[in-house]
Motif scaffolding. Structure first.
Motif, mmCIF file in Angstrom:
data_model
loop_
_atom_site.group_PDB
_atom_site.id
_atom_site.type_symbol
_atom_site.label_atom_id
_atom_site.label_comp_id
_atom_site.label_asym_id
_atom_site.label_seq_id
_atom_site.Cartn_x
_atom_site.Cartn_y
_atom_site.Cartn_z
ATOM 1 N N LEU A 1 16.793 -0.358 -1.943
ATOM 2 C CA LEU A 1 17.400 -0.892 -3.159
ATOM 3 C C LEU A 1 17.354 0.121 -4.304
ATOM 4 C CD1 LEU A 1 16.058 -4.574 -3.116
ATOM 5 C CD2 LEU A 1 18.243 -3.697 -2.273
ATOM 6 N N MET A 2 16.236 0.866 -4.405
ATOM 7 C CA MET A 2 16.130 1.874 -5.460
ATOM 8 C C MET A 2 17.077 3.033 -5.208
ATOM 9 S SD MET A 2 12.113 2.051 -6.578
ATOM 10 C CE MET A 2 12.541 3.071 -7.995
ATOM 11 N N ASN A 3 17.235 3.409 -3.939
ATOM 12 C CA ASN A 3 18.212 4.458 -3.617
ATOM 13 C C ASN A 3 19.600 4.047 -4.082
ATOM 14 O OD1 ASN A 3 16.279 6.054 -2.437
ATOM 15 N ND2 ASN A 3 16.835 5.572 -0.328
ATOM 16 N N THR B 1 28.004 -1.027 0.260
ATOM 17 C CA THR B 1 26.903 -1.900 -0.115
ATOM 18 C C THR B 1 25.749 -1.756 0.865
ATOM 19 O OG1 THR B 1 27.797 -3.757 1.181
ATOM 20 C CG2 THR B 1 28.504 -3.562 -1.116
ATOM 21 N N VAL B 2 24.570 -2.140 0.429
ATOM 22 C CA VAL B 2 23.390 -2.077 1.295
ATOM 23 C C VAL B 2 23.559 -2.996 2.498
ATOM 24 C CG1 VAL B 2 20.919 -2.586 1.442
ATOM 25 C CG2 VAL B 2 21.838 -1.440 -0.581
ATOM 26 N N SER B 3 24.095 -4.188 2.270
ATOM 27 C CA SER B 3 24.264 -5.148 3.366
ATOM 28 C C SER B 3 25.197 -4.601 4.442
ATOM 29 C CB SER B 3 24.792 -6.478 2.825
ATOM 30 O OG SER B 3 25.991 -6.292 2.094
ATOM 31 N N PHE B 4 26.277 -3.954 4.026
ATOM 32 C CA PHE B 4 27.213 -3.367 4.994
ATOM 33 C C PHE B 4 26.552 -2.201 5.723
ATOM 34 C CE2 PHE B 4 31.339 -0.852 5.672
ATOM 35 C CZ PHE B 4 31.592 -1.488 6.876
ATOM 36 N N GLY B 5 25.776 -1.421 5.004
ATOM 37 C CA GLY B 5 25.055 -0.311 5.629
ATOM 38 C C GLY B 5 24.061 -0.781 6.673
#
Length: 371
Positions: free
Chosen positions: A31-33, A105-109
């Motif tokens: 999340l910080m990245n 997005t993080v979720s897609f990643g």
């Protein structure tokens, strides 16, 4: 309560704490990245990776000098070249993963990253001639289908970000396959923390010229950000410390559980990370995306279970005893490690050191969980 029950309860509590710490460090770093590379406007993934690797090398070196950890020596030039090769793959994989967060997005990643087993199966077949059962290969179908469905339903789809994340996922699989090929000599095996120290140090040497070439203004911009917004410096420091925390807790989870437990928990961690990221960044999700990711995760669990059964059923397969012993764990065994049964009276479990030695036969290196 008997001493055996007390010891068992303590072991379960310690395991749960290690898993919680691993999840927390990993998800917080992802999340910080994402925040630093997008919301904060610091578009320098190579420099950010350099900060991560520098911190890992510095902390690893300090812990070794303080005799808190023992640094295993590299004995031959051949072993050094093997570590260098792994470091190059590892470094490239992490940079690509961080770079992808600028665009997706993080979720897609996390959905794309779940397909690591697909690339592992393909590369293992190409470079090692490793063949799986038909049922195991069939499990790859829902993994691919799930990624395709998720991509089609991603409202913020970005082709470059998708390709970078896909390349990072393939690189992660390549590192595992190459490591299983080049690190076969028992005398050359390194414990995870020693390997992490060597690899992070080599990565620093690789990333310094890469940063100067690809992101020549990164250090100056970081200095400007820190000067104008001191809080950014704390974020960068915390983010870099989390990079080492991810690897340290990964090692501890493996020590207190096993290789298969780590794999199962890793798959679940991706789901948790995706859910938390949606809540934090409020990015849009669709029903199609959720269905696709669910299909991919089910395919991953199917693949893992099918491969476990295949290893146990293939009497002629040259699988090491330690491998089979760890592969015999099922998902219920993983839960048993985390949720003690107070109604069962059992003897004290194996000492922590022996459990570590058993896991060390299968896990030849730290599996670093960058997004």
């Amino acid at each position: 309560m008997s001493k055996a029950d007390a010891a068992s309860g303590t072991s379960h509590m310690m395991t749960s704490l290690m898993v919680a710490a691993w999840y927390s460090c990993n998800i917080a770093m992802i999340l910080m990245n994402k925040f630093m590379l997008t919301s904060a406007g610091f578009h320098h993934p190579v420099f950010l990776t350099l900060c991560h690797m520098s911190t890992c090398a510095a902390l690893g070196g300090l812990l070794s000098l303080a005799k808190i950890t023992t640094l295993a020596p590299i004995k031959t030039s051949g072993q050094m070249w093997k570590v260098f090769l792994l470091s190059c793959i590892f470094c490239t994989t992490v940079v690509l993963g961080n770079a992808s967060l600028r665009f997706i997005t993080v979720s897609f990643g996390q959905a794309i990253g779940a397909a690591t087993v697909l690339f592992t199966a393909i590369l293992s077949f190409i470079f090692q001639g490793a063949r799986e059962s038909h049922l195991t290969y069939a499990a790859l179908i829902p993994i691919v289908a799930g990624v395709v469905i998720t991509s089609g339903g991603e409202p913020e789809f970005h082709l470059l970000g998708f390709l970078l994340c896909l390349a990072s996922t393939a690189g992660s699989a390549a590192k595992s396959v190459v490591q299983s090929i080049v690190m076969t000599d028992p005398s050359e095996k390194l414990d995870p923390l020693s390997l992490l120290l060597y690899m992070s140090s080599i990565c620093v040497l690789l990333l310094i010229p890469a940063t100067l070439l690809l992101e020549p203004n990164a250090a100056l911009q970081a200095h400007t950000y820190i000067t104008n917004h001191p809080r950014f410096g704390y974020w960068l420091l915390a983010n870099s410390l989390l990079a080492y925390g991810v690897n340290l807790t990964n090692f501890l989870v493996t020590k207190y559980t096993s290789a298969l437990t780590l794999q199962v928990l890793g798959n679940a961690k991706g789901v948790v990370a995706a859910m938390v990221s949606v809540f934090v960044f409020a990015n849009r999700v669709t029903v199609q995306g959720i269905v696709g990711y669910s299909i991919t995760i089910l395919g991953v669990f199917w693949y893992s279970e099918s491969k476990r059964r295949s290893l146990l059923g293939d009497k002629g397969s040259p699988v090491k005893a330690a491998d089979v012993e760890l592969q015999e764990e099922s998902f219920s065994d993983v839960l048993d490690k985390l949720l003690p049964d107070p109604s069962v009276q059992t003897e004290v479990s194996a000492p922590k050191e022996s459990r570590y030695e058993k896991a060390k036969g299968v896990i030849k290196a730290v599996q670093v969980e960058h997004a």
